[in-house]
Design an enzyme around this catalytic site. Sequence first.
Site, PDB file in Angstrom:
ATOM      1  N   ASN A  46      -4.779   6.203  -1.995  1.00 13.59           N
ATOM      2  CA  ASN A  46      -4.283   6.559  -0.656  1.00 13.59           C
ATOM      3  C   ASN A  46      -3.678   7.961  -0.624  1.00 13.59           C
ATOM      4  O   ASN A  46      -3.729   8.639   0.404  1.00 13.59           O
ATOM      5  CB  ASN A  46      -3.284   5.515  -0.156  1.00 13.59           C
ATOM      6  CG  ASN A  46      -3.997   4.251   0.303  1.00 13.59           C
ATOM      7  OD1 ASN A  46      -5.202   4.272   0.540  1.00 13.59           O
ATOM      8  ND2 ASN A  46      -3.275   3.161   0.416  1.00 13.59           N
TER       9      ASN A  46
ATOM     10  N   HIS B  36      -2.156  -3.331  -6.595  1.00 11.81           N
ATOM     11  CA  HIS B  36      -2.688  -2.902  -5.302  1.00 11.81           C
ATOM     12  C   HIS B  36      -4.192  -3.146  -5.262  1.00 11.81           C
ATOM     13  O   HIS B  36      -4.979  -2.388  -5.838  1.00 11.81           O
ATOM     14  CB  HIS B  36      -2.345  -1.424  -5.073  1.00 11.81           C
ATOM     15  CG  HIS B  36      -2.724  -0.929  -3.719  1.00 11.81           C
ATOM     16  ND1 HIS B  36      -3.211   0.327  -3.484  1.00 11.81           N
ATOM     17  CD2 HIS B  36      -2.697  -1.545  -2.510  1.00 11.81           C
ATOM     18  CE1 HIS B  36      -3.470   0.470  -2.196  1.00 11.81           C
ATOM     19  NE2 HIS B  36      -3.167  -0.656  -1.587  1.00 11.81           N
TER      20      HIS B  36
ATOM     21  N   SER C  45       0.834  -1.203   0.000  1.00 10.48           N
ATOM     22  CA  SER C  45       0.000   0.000   0.000  1.00 10.48           C
ATOM     23  C   SER C  45       0.864   1.247   0.000  1.00 10.48           C
ATOM     24  O   SER C  45       0.509   2.249  -0.592  1.00 10.48           O
ATOM     25  CB  SER C  45      -0.859   0.063   1.267  1.00 10.48           C
ATOM     26  OG  SER C  45      -1.735  -1.004   1.331  1.00 10.48           O
TER      27      SER C  45
HETATM   28  N1  LIG Z   1      -5.198  -4.740   4.993  1.00 12.88           N
HETATM   29  C1  LIG Z   1      -5.451  -3.832   4.051  1.00 12.88           C
HETATM   30  O1  LIG Z   1      -6.438  -3.084   4.139  1.00 12.88           O
HETATM   31  C2  LIG Z   1      -4.566  -3.723   2.852  1.00 12.88           C
HETATM   32  C3  LIG Z   1      -5.085  -3.169   1.667  1.00 12.88           C
HETATM   33  C4  LIG Z   1      -4.274  -3.114   0.513  1.00 12.88           C
HETATM   34  C5  LIG Z   1      -2.965  -3.575   0.598  1.00 12.88           C
HETATM   35  N2  LIG Z   1      -2.478  -4.080   1.769  1.00 12.88           N
HETATM   36  C6  LIG Z   1      -1.096  -4.589   1.775  1.00 12.88           C
HETATM   37  O2  LIG Z   1      -1.137  -5.996   1.622  1.00 12.88           O
HETATM   38  C7  LIG Z   1      -0.037  -6.589   2.321  1.00 12.88           C
HETATM   39  C8  LIG Z   1      -0.568  -7.613   3.312  1.00 12.88           C
HETATM   40  O3  LIG Z   1      -1.427  -6.974   4.229  1.00 12.88           O
HETATM   41  P1  LIG Z   1      -2.471  -7.779   5.120  1.00 12.88           P
HETATM   42  O4  LIG Z   1      -3.361  -6.766   5.745  1.00 12.88           O
HETATM   43  O5  LIG Z   1      -3.057  -8.888   4.334  1.00 12.88           O
HETATM   44  O6  LIG Z   1      -1.490  -8.389   6.235  1.00 12.88           O
HETATM   45  P2  LIG Z   1      -1.727  -9.666   7.172  1.00 12.88           P
HETATM   46  O7  LIG Z   1      -0.857  -9.449   8.353  1.00 12.88           O
HETATM   47  O8  LIG Z   1      -3.177  -9.939   7.359  1.00 12.88           O
HETATM   48  O9  LIG Z   1      -1.128 -10.883   6.298  1.00 12.88           O
HETATM   49  C9  LIG Z   1       0.224 -11.037   5.999  1.00 12.88           C
HETATM   50  C10 LIG Z   1       0.491 -12.541   5.945  1.00 12.88           C
HETATM   51  O10 LIG Z   1       1.768 -12.753   5.338  1.00 12.88           O
HETATM   52  C11 LIG Z   1       2.355 -13.870   5.968  1.00 12.88           C
HETATM   53  N3  LIG Z   1       3.795 -13.813   5.678  1.00 12.88           N
HETATM   54  C12 LIG Z   1       4.723 -12.999   6.217  1.00 12.88           C
HETATM   55  N4  LIG Z   1       5.924 -13.249   5.642  1.00 12.88           N
HETATM   56  C13 LIG Z   1       5.737 -14.228   4.729  1.00 12.88           C
HETATM   57  C14 LIG Z   1       6.567 -14.898   3.797  1.00 12.88           C
HETATM   58  N5  LIG Z   1       7.863 -14.608   3.687  1.00 12.88           N
HETATM   59  N6  LIG Z   1       6.022 -15.843   2.998  1.00 12.88           N
HETATM   60  C15 LIG Z   1       4.697 -16.135   3.089  1.00 12.88           C
HETATM   61  N7  LIG Z   1       3.865 -15.526   3.946  1.00 12.88           N
HETATM   62  C16 LIG Z   1       4.372 -14.580   4.738  1.00 12.88           C
HETATM   63  C17 LIG Z   1       1.968 -13.747   7.424  1.00 12.88           C
HETATM   64  O11 LIG Z   1       2.053 -14.997   8.080  1.00 12.88           O
HETATM   65  C18 LIG Z   1       0.528 -13.218   7.316  1.00 12.88           C
HETATM   66  O12 LIG Z   1      -0.408 -14.269   7.328  1.00 12.88           O
HETATM   67  C19 LIG Z   1       0.745  -5.438   2.952  1.00 12.88           C
HETATM   68  O13 LIG Z   1       1.788  -5.060   2.093  1.00 12.88           O
HETATM   69  C20 LIG Z   1      -0.305  -4.334   3.049  1.00 12.88           C
HETATM   70  O14 LIG Z   1       0.253  -3.050   3.043  1.00 12.88           O
HETATM   71  C21 LIG Z   1      -3.248  -4.191   2.886  1.00 12.88           C
END
Ligand SMILES: NC(=O)c1ccc[n+]([C@@H]2O[C@H](COP(=O)([O-])OP(=O)(O)OC[C@H]3O[C@@H](n4cnc5c(N)ncnc54)[C@H](O)[C@@H]3O)[C@@H](O)[C@H]2O)c1
Length: 287
Positions: free
Chosen positions: A193, A143, A122
């Site tokens: 964003n 994204h 993000s």
């Molecule tokens: N939550 C939101 O609203 C949102 C929206 C758009 C983008 N994002 C982006 O998406 C990405 C993930 O966010 P999220 O909210 O899903 O996070 P989250 O914490 O829910 O999920 C991340 C997952 O990645 C896993 N993980 C970590 N390192 C790893 C690896 N090396 N290999 C495999 N799995 C691994 C973790 O175990 C966890 O389950 C981030 O970059 C975030 O900025 C989030």
Amino acid sequence: MSEADVRTVGVVGLGTMGAGIAQVCVQAGIATVGREVSEELCELARERIAHYLGRGVEKGRLTAEERDAALGRLTTTTELADLAACDLVVEAIVEDLGAKRELFRALESVVREGAVLATNTSALSVTEIAGATKRPERVVGMHFFNPAPVLPLVEVVRTELASDAAVETAFALAERLGKEPIRCNDTPGFVVNRILIPLLNDCVRVLDEAGVSPEDLDKAMTRGVNWPIGPCALIDLIGIDVHVHASEALHAALGEARMAPPQRLVRMRDEGHLGRKSGQGFFSYGG
Ligand SMILES: NC(=O)c1ccc[n+]([C@@H]2O[C@H](COP(=O)([O-])OP(=O)(O)OC[C@H]3O[C@@H](n4cnc5c(N)ncnc54)[C@H](O)[C@@H]3O)[C@@H](O)[C@H]2O)c1
């Protein structure tokens, strides 16, 4: 490489976003390999995807056969090497530049030369993530928005080094997933964003400046401007912690005072009032 060549998609990280992205892929008929760090997290993600697909059946959006077929297209693994056959990989791990760079470095030695590597970041620089690889031309941003199975937008992010083929492959895949993608450059906050974060921070500052309640602020913006959801309800949905983190990143990148998270939000985050997911944010969520 063209979109037609994308037969298998990889999703690394099956948390909130990754599980949603994997669900969208298998529902679109695409074989999908999801990678998590433990068997337990793989199983949790499978259960979550099965749950949401099941809800779709209950609501008549898909048949039980379609649900089973979709689940049959999903494999999960803890081994990065199992992503070798993927034509495009979407990374959705923690929002940490070091972790993402390390992953992309490892990923490029696993997938074939023409495969596209996409990050769902993000707030981080796609260019800096791409810089960890030997072939940054195949790295793009994809994204998605939360919840990925519901919101149609995907920002397809082009770095200066990205090849047209990589960008167009990601764009076409997003369309095939039933999404409505846009193209944009790799600038802080991309499109949504960059606009939304300072705007929501303004809304929160108005709470204190104008001595208005969250209920009335939301009423003002839904009834007066026709927003589909009020700003406080939206921040609760995004997650206070996620919003504060994104505000800090945007502020660090562009330095506008409006981008810094308002004290009220920092306090809520520190007190564990994270919005819907914790049951308490601006509003209370029972159950
Ligand atoms: N939550 C939101 O609203 C949102 C929206 C758009 C983008 N994002 C982006 O998406 C990405 C993930 O966010 P999220 O909210 O899903 O996070 P989250 O914490 O829910 O999920 C991340 C997952 O990645 C896993 N993980 C970590 N390192 C790893 C690896 N090396 N290999 C495999 N799995 C691994 C973790 O175990 C966890 O389950 C981030 O970059 C975030 O900025 C989030």
